[in-house]
Scaffold this active site. Structure first.
Site, PDB file in Angstrom:
ATOM      1  N   ASN A   1      65.551  45.315  45.693  1.00  9.39           N
ATOM      2  CA  ASN A   1      64.552  45.152  44.623  1.00  9.39           C
ATOM      3  C   ASN A   1      63.685  43.897  44.779  1.00  9.39           C
ATOM      4  O   ASN A   1      62.564  43.868  44.299  1.00  9.39           O
ATOM      5  CB  ASN A   1      65.192  45.257  43.236  1.00  9.39           C
TER       6      ASN A   1
ATOM      7  N   LYS B   1      72.783  40.889  56.079  1.00  9.00           N
ATOM      8  CA  LYS B   1      72.547  42.334  56.149  1.00  9.00           C
ATOM      9  C   LYS B   1      71.622  42.704  54.999  1.00  9.00           C
ATOM     10  O   LYS B   1      72.025  42.662  53.836  1.00  9.00           O
ATOM     11  CB  LYS B   1      73.866  43.106  56.029  1.00  9.00           C
TER      12      LYS B   1
ATOM     13  N   GLU C   1      76.007  38.074  42.653  1.00 10.07           N
ATOM     14  CA  GLU C   1      74.928  38.257  41.671  1.00 10.07           C
ATOM     15  C   GLU C   1      74.829  39.751  41.441  1.00 10.07           C
ATOM     16  O   GLU C   1      74.299  40.477  42.281  1.00 10.07           O
ATOM     17  CB  GLU C   1      73.608  37.716  42.220  1.00 10.07           C
ATOM     18  N   LEU C   2      75.347  40.224  40.310  1.00 12.39           N
ATOM     19  CA  LEU C   2      75.530  41.680  40.153  1.00 12.39           C
ATOM     20  C   LEU C   2      74.640  42.275  39.061  1.00 12.39           C
ATOM     21  O   LEU C   2      73.670  41.663  38.637  1.00 12.39           O
ATOM     22  CB  LEU C   2      77.016  41.945  39.880  1.00 12.39           C
TER      23      LEU C   2
ATOM     24  N   GLU D   1      72.694  30.731  41.688  1.00 13.44           N
ATOM     25  CA  GLU D   1      71.748  30.581  42.798  1.00 13.44           C
ATOM     26  C   GLU D   1      70.526  29.811  42.317  1.00 13.44           C
ATOM     27  O   GLU D   1      70.205  29.813  41.125  1.00 13.44           O
ATOM     28  CB  GLU D   1      71.346  31.953  43.341  1.00 13.44           C
TER      29      GLU D   1
ATOM     30  N   CYS E   1      67.338  42.938  38.022  1.00 11.58           N
ATOM     31  CA  CYS E   1      68.671  42.831  37.408  1.00 11.58           C
ATOM     32  C   CYS E   1      68.586  42.205  36.021  1.00 11.58           C
ATOM     33  O   CYS E   1      69.464  42.420  35.201  1.00 11.58           O
ATOM     34  CB  CYS E   1      69.576  42.023  38.311  1.00 11.58           C
TER      35      CYS E   1
ATOM     36  N   SER F   1      74.881  45.775  43.266  1.00  9.70           N
ATOM     37  CA  SER F   1      75.540  46.438  42.134  1.00  9.70           C
ATOM     38  C   SER F   1      76.933  45.876  41.884  1.00  9.70           C
ATOM     39  O   SER F   1      77.587  45.362  42.798  1.00  9.70           O
ATOM     40  CB  SER F   1      75.631  47.932  42.412  1.00  9.70           C
TER      41      SER F   1
END
Ligand code: NAP
Length: 544
Positions: free
Chosen positions: A216, A239, A316-317, A525, A350, A295
């Site tokens: 995103n 990745k 960070e979900l 972060e 998010c 997620s």
């Protein structure tokens, strides 16, 4: 240097391997991607159409060398995978392939880890000023190439070009910030309880860090992690999301030009082997930390997989942000903020609002003003200047959003606008939608929609709305509007989230700690706290 040509003669192996699919991971997340759905029908025609698009898009950049279909290991771009497989990247505004990337696996990941391990001693011993200079160079190069980087984001992610440019600048700000913070990695001198010893605590880099990022914010989610990791002297194997690897690759090309030494940053592109690569990074004894944005389901898996090697994990979900409008709020300001906090990136951030709670005395006025604003949106390709809102990332996202709207309508919600899909749009579009009369038993009340749907619930008391807002396992962001200062403190302190917007819908900044509580994550972060995720303390006791 590019080690192999793009689009080599791999049509047969690609078709076979892609057709076999990576269904187990998809089942885990219940979130199949369009790319996967289309792979079984891949033909040489399909592949050559991707090649043609790729060449065409490249020619639209001021610096075409920024668009490369390759991973990056040991300071080299690698355009083929050891398995010979490739995967497609799609333009979500058209649903057509724009590039084919090497589908790398454990072998390449291990090579990248070993290269990062080898680079670690020298990199971790550079001075903070040297690391700062390289990050600053990288920041400058990003700004010099911002138009190209924005186009690449729009092509692979779909967001409007102006938003993509905003993301490039936001992404760059993390390199600027951490180039400055690198020089402030202070330890502590501890007053000794006795006369014979002196005590200090110094901060040292974790080591090699595995980074996994979502689609995103294909640029900013990677710079937010890379900036902090490199500033403190860690080396990295990253990745990127398989939907949006091209932005990461362009950043790596600029990193190489900025002077990042060999092995310090690796990039593994993959689609089929994502799950295996994630596990490998988590279980490797040569990797000391994992930083993941994505997620909650995947975050939990990575946390479990990291347990055996006792890694430091930063997550960070997902979120389920509440946006509360109290009866004393400035409704126009609240609507302005709602437009931004709900519909930015077509609802795919998010920290996007998932639930609007509006005081019953102003619910109709708020709903009506939001409807008027939403009906002025222009939905279309992010490359069109008039577009305010682009497509969703893939077909599965559209299906999820559609199912949330149907569920709400079936359970008595009222449609104020949107909800009807156009048959004329070929990409992954869903119309911006406003629903009112929402109830707590509807899916939107508990699940992250991740799309352009504003569902309005009503409430009567502060106590009641706090209970609703906190009734979720997520805790990333929350917003509320009120002119009562006492209430502002009370509610800000009572919301169970990592970040609160009070009378504002814009909270992201490189200088502020970004992160969640509960199942929305661990760690922060950006800000000075961002360095904590990549460092550990060493206590030194010196007898005198
Ligand atoms: P996702 O499916 O979890 O994917 C994120 C990344 O994880 C991608 O690189 C993906 O690779 C990788 N991945 C998927 N399964 C994996 C596995 N088993 N092992 C290792 N890696 C795996 O999430 P998404 O759909 O891309 O992103 C949307 C979610 O991210 C939302 O829930 C959103 O709220 C959250 N998000 C949170 C923040 C934050 O700062 N808190 C910021 C942005 C997004 P592939 O692409 O190859 O599958």
């Amino acid at each position: 240097m590019l080690r192999s040509g793009l689009f080599t003669k791999r049509f047969n192996s690609t078709t076979t391997s892609l057709a076999s699919g990576r269904t187990s991971q998809v089942a885990l997340l219940n979130f199949p991607r369009a790319s996967l759905l289309s792979f079984s029908s891949q033909t040489p025609r399909f592949l050559s159409s991707a090649a043609n698009s790729f060449t065409h898009l490249k020619s639209q950049l001021s610096d075409p060398t920024l668009m490369t279909a390759a991973g990056f290991i040991d300071n080299e771009f690698i355009a083929t995978s050891s398995s010979g497989k490739h995967f497609a990247v799609y333009d979500p505004a058209k649903g057509t392939p724009i590039a084919h990337l090497p589908d790398m696996g454990i072998e390449e990941t291990e090579r990248a880890i070993q290269s990062a391990k080898q680079a670690l001693p020298a990199w971790s011993q550079t001075t903070a000023k040297e690391r700062s200079t390289i990050l600053r160079n990288w920041y400058n190069l990003i700004l010099e190439n911002e138009q190209d980087l924005a186009k690449i984001i729009t092509w692979e992610n779909g967001k409007p070009l102006a938003d993509a440019l905003g993301e490039v600048r936001y992404g760059a700000s993390f390199f600027e910030w951490f180039s400055e913070e690198a020089k402030r990695l202070y330890g502590e001198v501890i007053p000794s309880p006795n006369r014979q010893q002196r005590m200090i605590a110094i901060r040292q880099p974790l080591g090699v860090v595995g980074i996994i990022t979502p689609w995103n914010f294909p640029n900013a989610m990677i710079t937010r992690k890379l900036g902090a990791a490199l500033a403190v002297g860690c080396t990295v194997v990253a990745k990127p999301a398989s939907e949006t690897p091209l932005s990461a690759i362009a950043l790596y090309e600029l990193g190489r030009r900025a002077g990042v030494p060999k092995g310090v940053i690796g990039l593994v592109t993959t689609h089929h082997d994502t799950k295996a690569i994630g596990k490998h990074l988590c279980e490797s004894q040569d990797v000391s930390g994992i930083s993941f944005t994505g997620s909650t389901a995947v975050g939990k898996l990575l946390l479990k997989q990291s347990a055996d090697t006792v890694k430091k994990v930063s997550l960070e979900l997902g979120g389920n942000a509440a946006f509360i409008v109290f009866e004393d709020a400035d409704i126009d300001k609240a609507v302005d903020a709602a437009v931004l906090a709900k519909f930015r990136s077509s609802g795919q951030t998010c920290i996007c609002v998932n639930r609007f709670y509006v005081h019953s005395s102003i619910m109709d006025a708020f709903g009506e003003r939001l409807r008027e604003r939403v009906e002025k949106f222009r939905v279309g390709s992010g490359m069109e200047a008039s577009t305010t809102h682009g497509p969703l990332i893939n077909k599965a996202s559209v299906e999820k959003v559609r199912s949330h709207v149907h569920d709400a309508l079936d359970n008595g919600a009222k449609l104020l606008t949107g909800g009807k899909e156009s048959e004329n749009m070929h990409g992954y579009f869903y119309p911006p939608t406003v629903l009112t009369d929402m109830k707590n038993n509807m899916r939107i009340a508990t699940e992250e929609t991740f799309g352009p749907v504003a569902g309005i619930f009503k409430f009567d008391t502060e106590e009641e709305v706090l209970e609703y807002a906190n009734n979720t396992r997520f805790g990333l962001a929350g917003y509320f509007f009120s002119k009562d200062v006492s209430r502002c403190w009370r509610v800000a302190e009572s919301l169970q989230v990592g970040m609160v917007g009070v009378n504002t819908g814009a909270i992201s900044s490189e200088v502020a700690p970004f992160g969640g509580v509960k199942e929305s994550g661990i760690g922060r972060e950006g800000a000075r706290q961002g360095l904590d995720e990549y460092t550990q303390y060493k206590y030194i006791n010196m007898a005198i």
